[in-house]
Design an enzyme around this catalytic site. Structure first.
Site, PDB file in Angstrom:
ATOM      1  N   ARG A  53     -29.915   8.497  23.002  1.00 33.83           N
ATOM      2  CA  ARG A  53     -28.527   9.095  23.151  1.00 33.83           C
ATOM      3  C   ARG A  53     -27.997   9.057  21.672  1.00 33.83           C
ATOM      4  O   ARG A  53     -28.514   8.692  20.595  1.00 33.83           O
ATOM      5  CB  ARG A  53     -27.632   8.290  24.114  1.00 33.83           C
ATOM      6  CG  ARG A  53     -28.135   6.979  24.305  1.00 33.83           C
ATOM      7  CD  ARG A  53     -28.050   5.880  23.385  1.00 33.83           C
ATOM      8  NE  ARG A  53     -26.594   5.872  22.910  1.00 33.83           N
ATOM      9  CZ  ARG A  53     -26.264   5.563  21.561  1.00 33.83           C
ATOM     10  NH1 ARG A  53     -27.094   5.062  20.770  1.00 33.83           N
ATOM     11  NH2 ARG A  53     -25.011   5.458  21.051  1.00 33.83           N
ATOM     12  N   GLY A  54     -26.852   9.513  21.601  1.00 30.54           N
ATOM     13  CA  GLY A  54     -26.099   9.699  20.095  1.00 30.54           C
ATOM     14  C   GLY A  54     -26.304  10.944  19.702  1.00 30.54           C
ATOM     15  O   GLY A  54     -27.391  11.404  19.910  1.00 30.54           O
ATOM     16  N   ALA A  55     -25.172  11.786  19.325  1.00 27.42           N
ATOM     17  CA  ALA A  55     -25.499  12.947  19.039  1.00 27.42           C
ATOM     18  C   ALA A  55     -26.501  13.577  17.886  1.00 27.42           C
ATOM     19  O   ALA A  55     -27.152  14.359  18.379  1.00 27.42           O
ATOM     20  CB  ALA A  55     -23.982  13.530  18.374  1.00 27.42           C
ATOM     21  N   ARG A  90     -27.165  17.392  28.374  1.00 26.79           N
ATOM     22  CA  ARG A  90     -25.586  16.748  28.095  1.00 26.79           C
ATOM     23  C   ARG A  90     -24.748  17.836  27.459  1.00 26.79           C
ATOM     24  O   ARG A  90     -25.168  18.428  26.598  1.00 26.79           O
ATOM     25  CB  ARG A  90     -25.946  15.426  27.361  1.00 26.79           C
ATOM     26  CG  ARG A  90     -27.007  14.297  27.885  1.00 26.79           C
ATOM     27  CD  ARG A  90     -26.779  12.999  27.448  1.00 26.79           C
ATOM     28  NE  ARG A  90     -25.435  12.560  27.317  1.00 26.79           N
ATOM     29  CZ  ARG A  90     -24.943  11.303  26.763  1.00 26.79           C
ATOM     30  NH1 ARG A  90     -25.748  10.827  25.832  1.00 26.79           N
ATOM     31  NH2 ARG A  90     -23.711  10.837  27.058  1.00 26.79           N
ATOM     32  N   GLN A 203     -22.517   0.568  25.093  1.00 23.37           N
ATOM     33  CA  GLN A 203     -23.517   0.830  23.959  1.00 23.37           C
ATOM     34  C   GLN A 203     -23.112  -0.065  22.660  1.00 23.37           C
ATOM     35  O   GLN A 203     -23.991  -0.395  21.918  1.00 23.37           O
ATOM     36  CB  GLN A 203     -23.261   2.194  23.505  1.00 23.37           C
ATOM     37  CG  GLN A 203     -23.952   3.603  24.556  1.00 23.37           C
ATOM     38  CD  GLN A 203     -22.995   3.781  25.462  1.00 23.37           C
ATOM     39  OE1 GLN A 203     -21.860   3.024  25.785  1.00 23.37           O
ATOM     40  NE2 GLN A 203     -22.991   4.998  25.963  1.00 23.37           N
ATOM     41  N   ASP A 244     -19.057  13.093  18.409  1.00 23.27           N
ATOM     42  CA  ASP A 244     -20.051  13.916  19.142  1.00 23.27           C
ATOM     43  C   ASP A 244     -19.801  15.413  18.864  1.00 23.27           C
ATOM     44  O   ASP A 244     -20.866  16.235  19.243  1.00 23.27           O
ATOM     45  CB  ASP A 244     -20.205  13.666  20.622  1.00 23.27           C
ATOM     46  CG  ASP A 244     -20.825  12.306  21.029  1.00 23.27           C
ATOM     47  OD1 ASP A 244     -20.162  11.303  21.015  1.00 23.27           O
ATOM     48  OD2 ASP A 244     -21.929  12.343  21.207  1.00 23.27           O
ATOM     49  N   ASN A 254     -15.341  11.788  20.618  1.00 25.11           N
ATOM     50  CA  ASN A 254     -16.271  10.722  20.626  1.00 25.11           C
ATOM     51  C   ASN A 254     -16.275   9.896  22.143  1.00 25.11           C
ATOM     52  O   ASN A 254     -15.474  10.351  22.980  1.00 25.11           O
ATOM     53  CB  ASN A 254     -15.871   9.782  19.578  1.00 25.11           C
ATOM     54  CG  ASN A 254     -17.051   8.897  19.188  1.00 25.11           C
ATOM     55  OD1 ASN A 254     -18.209   9.192  19.111  1.00 25.11           O
ATOM     56  ND2 ASN A 254     -16.683   7.514  19.132  1.00 25.11           N
ATOM     57  N   LYS A 255     -16.993   8.674  22.156  1.00 19.62           N
ATOM     58  CA  LYS A 255     -17.039   8.225  23.191  1.00 19.62           C
ATOM     59  C   LYS A 255     -15.704   7.594  23.819  1.00 19.62           C
ATOM     60  O   LYS A 255     -14.781   7.454  22.996  1.00 19.62           O
ATOM     61  CB  LYS A 255     -17.974   6.802  22.821  1.00 19.62           C
ATOM     62  CG  LYS A 255     -18.215   5.757  24.117  1.00 19.62           C
ATOM     63  CD  LYS A 255     -18.756   6.412  25.195  1.00 19.62           C
ATOM     64  CE  LYS A 255     -19.922   7.192  25.058  1.00 19.62           C
ATOM     65  NZ  LYS A 255     -20.661   8.027  26.089  1.00 19.62           N
TER      66      LYS A 255
HETATM   67  O1  MRU Z   1     -23.125   8.561  25.525  1.00 18.74           O
HETATM   68  P1  MRU Z   1     -23.718   8.602  23.965  1.00 18.74           P
HETATM   69  O2  MRU Z   1     -24.183   6.962  23.960  1.00 18.74           O
HETATM   70  O3  MRU Z   1     -24.754   9.312  23.561  1.00 18.74           O
HETATM   71  O4  MRU Z   1     -22.431   8.554  23.051  1.00 18.74           O
HETATM   72  C1  MRU Z   1     -22.691   8.269  21.903  1.00 18.74           C
HETATM   73  C2  MRU Z   1     -21.503   8.288  21.058  1.00 18.74           C
HETATM   74  O5  MRU Z   1     -20.232   8.492  21.312  1.00 18.74           O
HETATM   75  C3  MRU Z   1     -21.513   8.228  19.326  1.00 18.74           C
HETATM   76  O6  MRU Z   1     -20.481   7.486  18.758  1.00 18.74           O
HETATM   77  C4  MRU Z   1     -21.685   9.455  18.894  1.00 18.74           C
HETATM   78  O7  MRU Z   1     -22.781  10.308  19.264  1.00 18.74           O
HETATM   79  C5  MRU Z   1     -21.906   9.474  17.153  1.00 18.74           C
HETATM   80  S1  MRU Z   1     -23.569   9.152  16.998  1.00 18.74           S
HETATM   81  C6  MRU Z   1     -23.758   8.758  15.409  1.00 18.74           C
END
Ligand code: MRU
Length: 366
Positions: A53-55, A90, A203, A244, A254-255
């Site tokens: 996960r993470g963009a 996603r 996370q 993201d 973002n999250k």
């Molecule tokens: O749902 P996730 O865990 O994929 O969300 C991740 C985030 O929101 C991160 O902050 C974002 O992807 C930036 S990652 C360098």
């Protein structure tokens, strides 16, 4: 970054050349497990079920997913099925579309027999580029932490609040929000990180705390609602999060919960920065609240929590009345007006159309 002293990335080609390997992030921090992906279906499942996960890491996994798909079926139909399958995993992180568009553009020009090896090369390029970009974000952001440190008494740490995991686990290496933090720490600047737990999937508590601890960075896990309190009491010098999807006008998606941190930061005069790799800019949209698709995830993530019991076993427990409905938007949008600066691999951009275009002038013509 290092795990138990060994340099480690989040995704790599297996040493036998026949698969992609990833760290199964659903098991961290309690269990270190490497998962092997051998098919398009494996790659799609790894993204959807958030083993990765993470963009940026979603984008890199999609790149490798195209390789696995081309090994199975490199026809035009196979290419389009792979694109659609991975794209459907996603919706919010734009790096997914960016990586898939790059793969389709390159592979569609080639005869099917050449597509598997070309897809592998592209996946490797995406990974190397991600590492270089994040290193660049670190270099761009380090002076901000240095300036805060210079204003402190000797030895007093710079207190940085972060939300979710925008660390190396969310990228191929370094992380985005964490790159300046790791660089400051490695340069001997004392830093302390307030780690938002980041409900519902935690996370921050499970991933950010784990990776900062592995690297020896001083940190404290706090509940999501504590950040405003610490800001009011002068215990947060800066906030830095990931993104993201950032719009052409500098709005940051973002999250979930990032927006509330930005509001609290504004109210308390705390600078709010975003670590922004350029592939996370969606140049096609302007208004983040209106235009970014927000992933709605399962109510179970809100209603249940997973953790380790004292006997070492992993358990999931219900924390709400069984029948209470729950809603679970996974991301929110922080408008550009609440952001101090977008830390990119090319420097720090003012969060505005002009600010981004000043660093990415090639986009003026696009
Ligand atoms: O749902 P996730 O865990 O994929 O969300 C991740 C985030 O929101 C991160 O902050 C974002 O992807 C930036 S990652 C360098």
């Amino acid at each position: 970054m290092k795990v138990k002293g060994r340099p480690t990335r989040t995704i790599w080609q297996a040493s036998d050349g026949g698969a992609v390997e990833i760290i199964d992030q659903t098991k961290l921090p309690h269990v270190w497990e490497v998962a092997r992906l051998v098919s398009l279906a494996d790659a799609a499942r790894a993204i959807k079920a958030m083993l990765v996960r993470g963009a940026p890491l979603i984008g890199a996994t999609a790149g490798y997913g195209m390789w696995l798909a081309m090994r199975e079926d490199s026809s035009d139909q196979g290419l389009s099925t792979a694109y659609e399958t991975l794209y459907a995993t996603r919706p919010t992180a734009v790096n997914l579309r960016w990586a898939l568009d790059a793969a389709r553009a390159r592979l569609s020009l080639l005869p099917p027999s050449e597509r598997p090896s070309a897809a592998l090369r592209l996946a490797e390029e995406i990974c190397e580029e991600d590492v270089a970009i994040n290193r660049g974000i670190g270099t761009s952001g380090l002076p901000v932490i240095e300036a805060l440190a210079a204003a402190k008494a000797k030895g007093e740490p710079v207190n940085i609040l972060t939300h979710c995991n925008a660390g190396w686990l969310a990228t191929v290496d370094w992380g985005t929000a964490t790159a300046p933090i790791y660089m400051a720490h490695d340069a001997g600047i004392p830093v302390h990180v307030w780690v938002d737990e980041t409900r519902p999937r935690n996370q921050g508590a499970s991933l950010t705390a784990w990776e900062l601890g592995n690297h020896g960075v001083l940190h404290t896990v706090i509940v999501d609602n504590a950040g405003g309190h610490y800001m009011q009491h002068g215990q947060v010098d800066m906030v830095i999060t990931g993104t993201d999807r950032t719009t052409a006008s500098g709005d940051v998606c973002n999250k979930i919960g990032t927006y509330l941190k930005a509001l609290a930061a504004k109210d308390n005069g705390v600078p709010f920065y975003v670590g922004l790799p350029s592939p996370t800019i969606d140049w096609t949209i302007e208004d983040g609240v209106r235009d970014v698709p927000i992933e709605e995830r399962s109510a179970d993530e809100v209603k249940r929590m997973t953790g380790r019991l004292d006997d070492g076993s992993i358990a999931s427990v219900l924390i709400t009345p069984e029948d209470s409905p729950a809603a679970n938007p996974a991301f929110d949008v922080t408008p550009a007006r609440l952001i101090t600066g977008l830390i990119t691999e090319r420097g720090i951009a003012e969060p505005s159309t002009e600010g981004l275009l000043a660093l990415f002038p090639e986009r003026r013509a696009a």
